[in-house]
Write a protein that holds these residues in place. Sequence first.
Motif, PDB file in Angstrom:
ATOM      1  N   TYR A  10       0.847  -1.183   0.000  1.00 33.05           N
ATOM      2  CA  TYR A  10       0.000   0.000   0.000  1.00 33.05           C
ATOM      3  C   TYR A  10       0.885   1.236   0.000  1.00 33.05           C
ATOM      4  CZ  TYR A  10       0.635   0.493   5.110  1.00 33.05           C
ATOM      5  OH  TYR A  10       1.161   0.635   6.370  1.00 33.05           O
ATOM      6  N   LYS A  12       1.012   5.235   1.433  1.00 32.98           N
ATOM      7  CA  LYS A  12       0.398   6.169   2.366  1.00 32.98           C
ATOM      8  C   LYS A  12       1.005   7.546   2.154  1.00 32.98           C
ATOM      9  CE  LYS A  12      -0.881   7.096   7.011  1.00 32.98           C
ATOM     10  NZ  LYS A  12      -1.132   6.621   8.316  1.00 32.98           N
ATOM     11  N   GLU A  14       1.528  11.103   3.564  1.00 37.08           N
ATOM     12  CA  GLU A  14       1.526  11.874   4.801  1.00 37.08           C
ATOM     13  C   GLU A  14       1.816  13.320   4.451  1.00 37.08           C
ATOM     14  OE1 GLU A  14       4.514   9.747   6.981  1.00 37.08           O
ATOM     15  OE2 GLU A  14       3.079   8.229   7.651  1.00 37.08           O
ATOM     16  N   TYR A  95       1.298  11.227  -5.799  1.00 34.84           N
ATOM     17  CA  TYR A  95       1.193  11.717  -4.420  1.00 34.84           C
ATOM     18  C   TYR A  95       2.071  12.938  -4.153  1.00 34.84           C
ATOM     19  CZ  TYR A  95      -0.969   7.195  -3.838  1.00 34.84           C
ATOM     20  OH  TYR A  95      -1.788   6.100  -3.972  1.00 34.84           O
ATOM     21  N   PRO A 100      -2.370  15.378   1.698  1.00 34.33           N
ATOM     22  CA  PRO A 100      -3.285  14.330   2.159  1.00 34.33           C
ATOM     23  C   PRO A 100      -4.710  14.862   2.201  1.00 34.33           C
ATOM     24  CG  PRO A 100      -1.393  14.501   3.624  1.00 34.33           C
ATOM     25  CD  PRO A 100      -1.305  15.636   2.653  1.00 34.33           C
TER      26      PRO A 100
END
Length: 143
Positions: A10, A12, A14, A95, A100
Amino acid sequence: MIVKMLKPYYIKAETNHVRIVLAYQYFSVIIDNKVYQFVPIESKEIRIHRKTKKIENIHDTFAFQRGKDVIFRKMTDLVAIPEFIYQLNSLAEPYFNKSPKTTTKKESDTIIEQLEKLNLSRLIDKALDTRDESSFYELVKWL
């Protein structure tokens, strides 16, 4: 060393970092014409700074296993492989420019209001379709 497959378990996002977490069977390399699978014995993630786009855990060590044979490779060895950098960038790129997700109270209130209006319109349409005059007049009051 050749990267055979690099898929994150996965990702993530931040505030300052993108963490690409790895797991069994999602990352494999070919060393001396033999396929080795990533095993999370030591490091299990790649941490990239969102603004500088640089790998921050450059000194971490990753383990790869083939049968009972385990080989350890430093991140510095992996970043020397152009295919590894290419795949890593393609995973992290979406990203980098986004922060976020943070939904503010006002945004959610606006969405709820819109949904309520749509639901009221559907109920009015239903009352018209069924020729329910009392429901129709009761619902119209809410407009």
